[in-house]
Design an enzyme around this catalytic site. Structure first.
Site, PDB file in Angstrom:
ATOM      1  N   ASP B 297      -3.938  -0.284   5.939  1.00  0.00           N
ATOM      2  CA  ASP B 297      -2.606  -0.491   6.523  1.00  0.00           C
ATOM      3  C   ASP B 297      -2.716  -0.521   8.031  1.00  0.00           C
ATOM      4  O   ASP B 297      -2.487   0.478   8.674  1.00  0.00           O
ATOM      5  CB  ASP B 297      -1.671   0.617   6.043  1.00  0.00           C
ATOM      6  CG  ASP B 297      -0.230   0.396   6.440  1.00  0.00           C
ATOM      7  OD1 ASP B 297       0.111  -0.703   6.892  1.00  0.00           O
ATOM      8  OD2 ASP B 297       0.556   1.352   6.321  1.00  0.00           O
ATOM      9  N   GLU B 331       4.329  -2.766  13.804  1.00  0.00           N
ATOM     10  CA  GLU B 331       5.018  -2.817  12.505  1.00  0.00           C
ATOM     11  C   GLU B 331       5.490  -1.437  12.079  1.00  0.00           C
ATOM     12  O   GLU B 331       6.568  -1.290  11.520  1.00  0.00           O
ATOM     13  CB  GLU B 331       4.058  -3.393  11.439  1.00  0.00           C
ATOM     14  CG  GLU B 331       4.764  -3.745  10.114  1.00  0.00           C
ATOM     15  CD  GLU B 331       4.889  -2.589   9.126  1.00  0.00           C
ATOM     16  OE1 GLU B 331       5.696  -2.697   8.189  1.00  0.00           O
ATOM     17  OE2 GLU B 331       4.190  -1.570   9.290  1.00  0.00           O
TER      18      GLU B 331
END
Lengths: 467, 467
Positions: B297, B331
């Site tokens: 991630d 993000e």
């Protein structure tokens, strides 16, 4: 019955079936087939198993112990309070002659710890100091990392070790093979002039999970600070070095010993009705490392051996010999409890008929390991047939433990270990993840049942288990 | 081919087999069977797959990125250096028009964190502050814990929450169901007068593994500090409360925002040979949380989308339309990169033909998800038949991502997600264990191959993918 019986018993089973009833009351594997001599114990065994597996009382006690006291390192308040609680609870259980037997223990304190890569760029490492490690200076130590895979590899690169921090990047094989780097890495690195030793965590790859455990120093060289790093951190350093980077690490440890602290073994018994002086010893250790809550190592060993006595008491079973429970102190970093017990009972060492230790967890599939003569092993294998409802594996050769070892050695007593699945055990061994939820209630009650049956029969059978 | 084709295509396949050859060059699922119109792309697809899966170059880049820069939270030096490195590496790959597009991002700093049970006895909790949480006072906050299992449960016990620390002990179900407590727990607790919020880590049980991630505050109530605790720690508190104990916890968090920091999206392209103004957008996000190294991630999402362009360049494939790679910034806690991209390219939003995001890991079994019209879906399913050698699952309905979302929404562009196995992904999501060794080289190259083929065909086929 899937458990093999002794060869002698097997021969007799073929030759003398007519003697079955006669031999049924003779507790010797040499003198009768397994099915026969066990007859008097089948009822008690079935009752113990039914009682142990009928509820989750043992798991609840395990949860209460680990939730209430958390980690229980020697010298800590947590351990002292757990000792008091255990003695009180044994009394409430109605065990006989419950007492605490004082032992002075080492008192190591971890303090703050940190490790980081400083070159080629700064980033933290997941570190856990090895138990009993010396501290670094307050500002830490910093050095370039020398990666080695073994003691041999270190010797091959001995001239590179001076002034460096040696990383023992030994992949986890068995615990026995790999733990040598945790215990002996610091000394070996110090001999070559290293300023510190890092050890790849001794366990299978976890989730950035370091494993602590004791480092052992030697008199031949000054001790250097030593810590475990997670497998992922070791891999990262290895990859960086393989890319040609020089990796420097800063390590800060505050571990130190304070003055020895008062502690105790906790002892409770089911006093033998005919031969109270003969002892069937059961035990685990109540101390733990200072991370996790020492659920598998070894609160569960305390609980399942304790449960054997609680069940006998609850069911009104008072065997011929004394069944003695000892919750040892200081297994992890000193074995002072084991030594104190062996000292205190030196004169009764040979009255120790049998000693069972549970210090390998209770994860399924579990088994039993036994060390003793073949005659004794044959009887033990017979008794183990009573455990068939528990689905335990065969009785392996070899079993005992660090806590029952000294007294058993002094008295030449046969020893046994309850052996949980080692893969699951070493996944969480000496880590923050050694907590109660990893252990299923059925795993605990199964171990308690097996130990209760084994202890009961050995304590009850007319003849003493042979040496 | 196991991939279903659209209904319209199916009907046509029955009705007009004689038109096969004619339709073979017409890239529309409405006008030809899957096998036929794909013919011009089979060679390139096979070459891309062979090249992607022929070595571990993509995994090596992933390892280099995560080893060299570690965690890359918005505002950190690590992220800034990773941005520079990525732009340089894209240039070395020969991508077109490589540039960084400046974005100001929030700069949250975690600082020191601690949590402990103080009553009934003192013991540490494994804690990880939620990203963007406000700090506690320097001495921490202390309060009795109120355990709730859901927002409804909190409302039922609303009068008990005042002055307490609320623990949301919600077992992990799907991420979507459970993450609501991480994002919204603090606000809900604050509304009831709580002084702090603890959230059971949003993930399956690990090895004493807490999961961070952003908390979301609202304007209607003052923010309260919020942190995740490991599942084991939550269980322990729940068991203690069930025994009738009043459990008090002290929580100390130093998290705070500093001034917004300079950051950037990194952009590189394979400029289209015929319709350069039409954009096939691929991307992941280069920022990560400040634990682990953000390998799944989302370093891997950056690498596999990047690899699609690198492979086209390496193989001399320059499709009709532009394939644009964007490594988004921020993000995790702001989506400022996504917003800046959508702002910057607002006038070209409708030139975005297709947008694929990889931000769900690449663990096998993996699949693709697609959001768009049924006409577009039929074409995508046809293209996916080219991925059969990769063993990917069917193209599921629904797929896109937080970073490509704003521009796709503005331009009404079809979107796709590469979807790694969610169980493995959420095991390490936002934890220190999100590291490169959990990802196999074959998982990375398979994702890169799939994305390369999908992007190439959509960029190359004569007709634009329908909206």
């Amino acid at each position: 019955m899937s458990v093999p019986v002794g060869r002698a018993a097997g021969v007799l089973r073929v030759l003398v079936p007519v003697l079955l009833l006669l031999y049924a009351v003779t507790p010797s594997a040499q003198s009768g087939p397994s099915a026969a001599w066990l007859a008097p114990y089948r009822g008690a065994a079935a009752t113990l198993i039914a009682s142990a597996t009928g509820d989750d009382a043992a798991w609840q006690r395990l949860a209460e112990l680990t939730d209430t006291f958390g980690p229980r390192l020697s010298g800590s308040d947590n351990l002292s309070r757990a000792i008091t609680w255990a003695a009180d609870a044994m009394k409430r259980d109605g065990l006989d002659r419950v007492r605490t037997e004082p032992v002075m223990v080492p008192h190591w304190i971890r303090g703050h710890e940190a490790a980081e890569i400083t070159t080629p760029q700064r980033d933290t490492l997941t570190v856990l100091g090895l138990g009993d490690s010396v501290s670094t200076p307050a500002a830490g130590i910093e050095g370039e990392v020398l990666v080695v895979t073994s003691f041999d590899d270190l010797r091959r690169h001995a001239t590179d070790a001076r002034g460096r921090i040696v990383l023992f990047n030994t992949p986890f094989m068995t615990y026995g093979e790999t733990v040598a780097y945790r215990t002996g890495g610091a000394r070996a690195a110090a001999v070559q002039g290293a300023i510190g030793a890092l050890v790849r965590a001794v366990g299978p790859m976890g989730l950035r999970t370091p494993h602590t455990g004791a480092v052992q120093y030697a008199q031949d060289v000054a001790p250097i600070p030593s810590a475990a790093i997670a497998g992922e951190d070791a891999n990262r350093i290895v990859r960086m070095v393989a890319r040609g980077q020089r990796v420097r690490v800063r390590l800060t440890l505050e571990g130190h010993f304070e003055a020895d602290a008062a502690s105790a073994n906790v002892v409770g018994e089911i006093l033998g009705r005919e031969r109270p002086e003969e002892i069937v010893l059961l035990g685990g250790h109540l101390d733990s490392w200072d991370v996790g809550s020492g659920a598998s190592d070894d609160a569960v060993g305390c609980v399942v051996t304790w449960e054997a006595l609680r069940l006998m008491k609850k069911l009104g079973l008072r065997p011929r010999r004394t069944v003695r429970l000892v919750l040892f102190t200081n297994e992890e970093n000193g074995l002072r409890g084991a030594a104190a017990y062996a000292d205190h009972y030196a004169a009764q060492a040979r009255d120790h008929v049998f000693a069972l230790e549970s210090d390998s967890g209770v994860f399924l599939p579990a088994g039993l390991g036994f060390s003793g003569s073949e005659d004794a092993h044959a009887i033990i294998r017979d008794i183990a047939t009573l455990l068939a409802p528990l689905g335990l594996l065969e009785v392996r050769v070899g079993g005992g433990g660090a806590d029952v070892g000294p007294i058993a050695m002094a008295g030449n007593a046969p020893t046994m270990a309850y052996l949980g699945d080692s893969e699951k055990y070493f996944q969480i061994h000496h880590t923050p993840a050694d907590t109660v939820e990893r252990i299923a209630p059925g795993e605990v009650s199964r171990a308690a049942a097996a130990i209760a049956v084994m202890a009961y029969v050995v304590a009850e059978m007319p003849q003493r288990l042979p040496k």
